[in-house]
Structures are given as C-alpha cells and as structure tokens.
Design a protein around this motif. Structure first.
Motif, PDB file in Angstrom:
ATOM      1  N   ILE A   1     -10.594 -16.683 -14.125  1.00  0.00           N
ATOM      2  CA  ILE A   1      -9.151 -16.457 -14.289  1.00  0.00           C
ATOM      3  C   ILE A   1      -8.554 -15.886 -13.009  1.00  0.00           C
ATOM      4  CG2 ILE A   1      -7.413 -15.121 -15.528  1.00  0.00           C
ATOM      5  CD1 ILE A   1      -9.251 -15.361 -17.998  1.00  0.00           C
ATOM      6  N   SER A   2      -9.235 -14.939 -12.406  1.00  0.00           N
ATOM      7  CA  SER A   2      -8.744 -14.354 -11.152  1.00  0.00           C
ATOM      8  C   SER A   2      -8.579 -15.418 -10.082  1.00  0.00           C
ATOM      9  CB  SER A   2      -9.701 -13.269 -10.653  1.00  0.00           C
ATOM     10  OG  SER A   2      -9.738 -12.192 -11.532  1.00  0.00           O
ATOM     11  N   TYR A   3      -9.583 -16.261  -9.949  1.00  0.00           N
ATOM     12  CA  TYR A   3      -9.531 -17.322  -8.938  1.00  0.00           C
ATOM     13  C   TYR A   3      -8.344 -18.249  -9.194  1.00  0.00           C
ATOM     14  CZ  TYR A   3     -10.646 -21.514  -6.336  1.00  0.00           C
ATOM     15  OH  TYR A   3     -10.561 -22.593  -5.502  1.00  0.00           O
ATOM     16  N   VAL A   4      -8.190 -18.694 -10.429  1.00  0.00           N
ATOM     17  CA  VAL A   4      -7.097 -19.616 -10.775  1.00  0.00           C
ATOM     18  C   VAL A   4      -5.743 -18.972 -10.500  1.00  0.00           C
ATOM     19  CG1 VAL A   4      -5.940 -20.797 -12.686  1.00  0.00           C
ATOM     20  CG2 VAL A   4      -8.422 -20.965 -12.445  1.00  0.00           C
TER      21      VAL A   4
ATOM     22  N   PHE B   1      -0.980 -16.305 -26.623  1.00  0.00           N
ATOM     23  CA  PHE B   1      -2.434 -16.280 -26.726  1.00  0.00           C
ATOM     24  C   PHE B   1      -3.003 -17.537 -26.087  1.00  0.00           C
ATOM     25  CE2 PHE B   1      -0.791 -18.490 -30.350  1.00  0.00           C
ATOM     26  CZ  PHE B   1      -1.638 -19.593 -30.493  1.00  0.00           C
ATOM     27  N   VAL B   2      -4.271 -17.435 -25.697  1.00  0.00           N
ATOM     28  CA  VAL B   2      -5.042 -18.567 -25.184  1.00  0.00           C
ATOM     29  C   VAL B   2      -6.375 -18.545 -25.908  1.00  0.00           C
ATOM     30  CG1 VAL B   2      -6.183 -19.583 -23.172  1.00  0.00           C
ATOM     31  CG2 VAL B   2      -3.937 -18.523 -22.911  1.00  0.00           C
ATOM     32  N   ASN B   3      -6.743 -19.674 -26.490  1.00  0.00           N
ATOM     33  CA  ASN B   3      -8.023 -19.790 -27.190  1.00  0.00           C
ATOM     34  C   ASN B   3      -9.166 -19.924 -26.193  1.00  0.00           C
ATOM     35  OD1 ASN B   3      -7.252 -19.864 -30.014  1.00  0.00           O
ATOM     36  ND2 ASN B   3      -6.258 -21.791 -29.524  1.00  0.00           N
ATOM     37  N   LYS B   4     -10.272 -19.231 -26.488  1.00  0.00           N
ATOM     38  CA  LYS B   4     -11.512 -19.411 -25.737  1.00  0.00           C
ATOM     39  C   LYS B   4     -12.382 -20.368 -26.533  1.00  0.00           C
ATOM     40  CE  LYS B   4     -12.104 -14.722 -23.882  1.00  0.00           C
ATOM     41  NZ  LYS B   4     -12.996 -13.568 -23.971  1.00  0.00           N
ATOM     42  N   PRO B   5     -13.153 -21.211 -25.957  1.00  0.00           N
ATOM     43  CA  PRO B   5     -13.117 -21.519 -24.533  1.00  0.00           C
ATOM     44  C   PRO B   5     -11.816 -22.230 -24.205  1.00  0.00           C
ATOM     45  CG  PRO B   5     -14.568 -23.046 -25.651  1.00  0.00           C
ATOM     46  CD  PRO B   5     -14.089 -22.053 -26.679  1.00  0.00           C
ATOM     47  N   PHE B   6     -11.355 -22.031 -22.995  1.00  0.00           N
ATOM     48  CA  PHE B   6     -10.081 -22.606 -22.592  1.00  0.00           C
ATOM     49  C   PHE B   6     -10.279 -23.643 -21.508  1.00  0.00           C
ATOM     50  CE2 PHE B   6     -10.782 -18.593 -20.403  1.00  0.00           C
ATOM     51  CZ  PHE B   6     -10.762 -18.989 -19.082  1.00  0.00           C
TER      52      PHE B   6
ATOM     53  N   ASP C   1      -6.507 -26.201 -17.104  1.00  0.00           N
ATOM     54  CA  ASP C   1      -5.134 -26.705 -17.074  1.00  0.00           C
ATOM     55  C   ASP C   1      -4.277 -26.004 -18.127  1.00  0.00           C
ATOM     56  OD1 ASP C   1      -5.640 -28.465 -14.978  1.00  0.00           O
ATOM     57  OD2 ASP C   1      -6.164 -30.107 -16.328  1.00  0.00           O
ATOM     58  N   GLU C   2      -4.849 -25.773 -19.311  1.00  0.00           N
ATOM     59  CA  GLU C   2      -4.127 -25.064 -20.372  1.00  0.00           C
ATOM     60  C   GLU C   2      -3.806 -23.644 -19.923  1.00  0.00           C
ATOM     61  OE1 GLU C   2      -4.940 -23.189 -24.800  1.00  0.00           O
ATOM     62  OE2 GLU C   2      -6.406 -24.578 -23.966  1.00  0.00           O
ATOM     63  N   LEU C   3      -4.768 -22.992 -19.305  1.00  0.00           N
ATOM     64  CA  LEU C   3      -4.564 -21.631 -18.818  1.00  0.00           C
ATOM     65  C   LEU C   3      -3.442 -21.598 -17.782  1.00  0.00           C
ATOM     66  CD1 LEU C   3      -5.676 -18.697 -18.956  1.00  0.00           C
ATOM     67  CD2 LEU C   3      -7.101 -19.306 -17.000  1.00  0.00           C
ATOM     68  N   GLN C   4      -3.454 -22.527 -16.851  1.00  0.00           N
ATOM     69  CA  GLN C   4      -2.417 -22.577 -15.825  1.00  0.00           C
ATOM     70  C   GLN C   4      -1.047 -22.827 -16.438  1.00  0.00           C
ATOM     71  OE1 GLN C   4      -4.432 -25.472 -13.231  1.00  0.00           O
ATOM     72  NE2 GLN C   4      -4.310 -23.935 -11.622  1.00  0.00           N
ATOM     73  N   ARG C   5      -0.959 -23.723 -17.434  1.00  0.00           N
ATOM     74  CA  ARG C   5       0.322 -23.991 -18.096  1.00  0.00           C
ATOM     75  C   ARG C   5       0.846 -22.736 -18.783  1.00  0.00           C
ATOM     76  NH1 ARG C   5      -2.119 -28.874 -19.264  1.00  0.00           N
ATOM     77  NH2 ARG C   5      -2.837 -28.132 -21.304  1.00  0.00           N
ATOM     78  N   CYS C   6      -0.044 -22.020 -19.423  1.00  0.00           N
ATOM     79  CA  CYS C   6       0.339 -20.803 -20.118  1.00  0.00           C
ATOM     80  C   CYS C   6       0.938 -19.780 -19.150  1.00  0.00           C
ATOM     81  CB  CYS C   6      -0.863 -20.214 -20.843  1.00  0.00           C
ATOM     82  SG  CYS C   6      -0.497 -18.708 -21.756  1.00  0.00           S
ATOM     83  N   PHE C   7       0.272 -19.572 -18.035  1.00  0.00           N
ATOM     84  CA  PHE C   7       0.767 -18.602 -17.065  1.00  0.00           C
ATOM     85  C   PHE C   7       2.024 -19.094 -16.357  1.00  0.00           C
ATOM     86  CE2 PHE C   7      -3.527 -16.874 -17.440  1.00  0.00           C
ATOM     87  CZ  PHE C   7      -3.180 -15.570 -17.705  1.00  0.00           C
TER      88      PHE C   7
END
Length: 119
Positions: free
Chosen positions: A18-21, A98-103, A106-112
């Motif tokens: 997550i930090s890297y992204v 919220f973000v579901n694991k495993p994520f 691309d979904e994580l980036q869209r969320c942020f």
C-alpha cells in the motif's frame, strides 16, 4: 503539497504494498501503531487507512475512538478487512469507506483516487 495518508496495518507486506502504491501516486505515507490513539492526530493525516484486525483487537473500535475525538473526527477513515460484513462495520464505526482483502491494486488505487478528490 502532498496529501498525507496514515496507515495502521498489522501485516508488513500489505503495509509495504500500500505504501508503495500510494507513494507512487504522489501521497505522503506515514505508518503508525494504533496506540496511543491520542497521539495519532499529531501526524495530521488527510486520510487514515485502518486494518479491521489489530493485534487481537477490532480496528472498528479504534475507528470509533478516532471519530469521537475532536482532533480526528473530520479525518476520513477507510477500513481494510477480510470480514464478510465490512460494509456494515464501516457504517457502524463511521468510516468513510472500506476495501476488501485481498484487494486488487487497481481497486485500491480507485478507492484512494476517489477519496483524494474529496479531501
């Protein structure tokens, strides 16, 4: 000025990914321990990413504490979890999302990205 994201996550591999992204997308990333909760506002985050399971304790309790504190009640919190009822948990503790694991990255980036537009 870069937006600051405070990450409170037990799993080091997930934290690193997550930090890297986020850093790759122009965010300043701060990693912190969940306690003492009264000091978390000193990081002055624009957003908090919070694991739902923290050292034998539910992250939603920490989220509720953050939302009850004057210094952090305005800071959006996004919960990360494998829980089947994560949407309900996020609503109960007043998390912004919220973000579901495993994520998916691309979904994580869209969320942020969506959240960053609002902060």
């Amino acid at each position: 000025m870069k937006k600051k994201v405070l990450i409170i996550e037990n799993d080091r591999d997930i934290r690193d990914i997550i930090s890297y992204v986020l850093e790759d997308n122009g965010y300043e990333v701060i990693v912190a321990e969940p306690r003492p909760v009264g000091r978390l506002h000193t990081y002055n985050p624009d957003l908090i990413l919070l694991d739902e399971w923290l050292n034998e304790r539910e992250g939603q309790l920490l989220c509720t504490e953050l939302k009850d504190m004057h210094e952090t009640k305005h800071v959006p919190v996004i919960i990360l979890s494998t829980a089947n009822n994560i949407e309900e948990i996020a609503n109960i503790c007043k998390a912004k999302g919220f973000v579901n694991k495993p994520f998916d990255l691309d979904e994580l980036q869209r969320c942020f990205s969506a959240e960053a537009e609002q902060i």
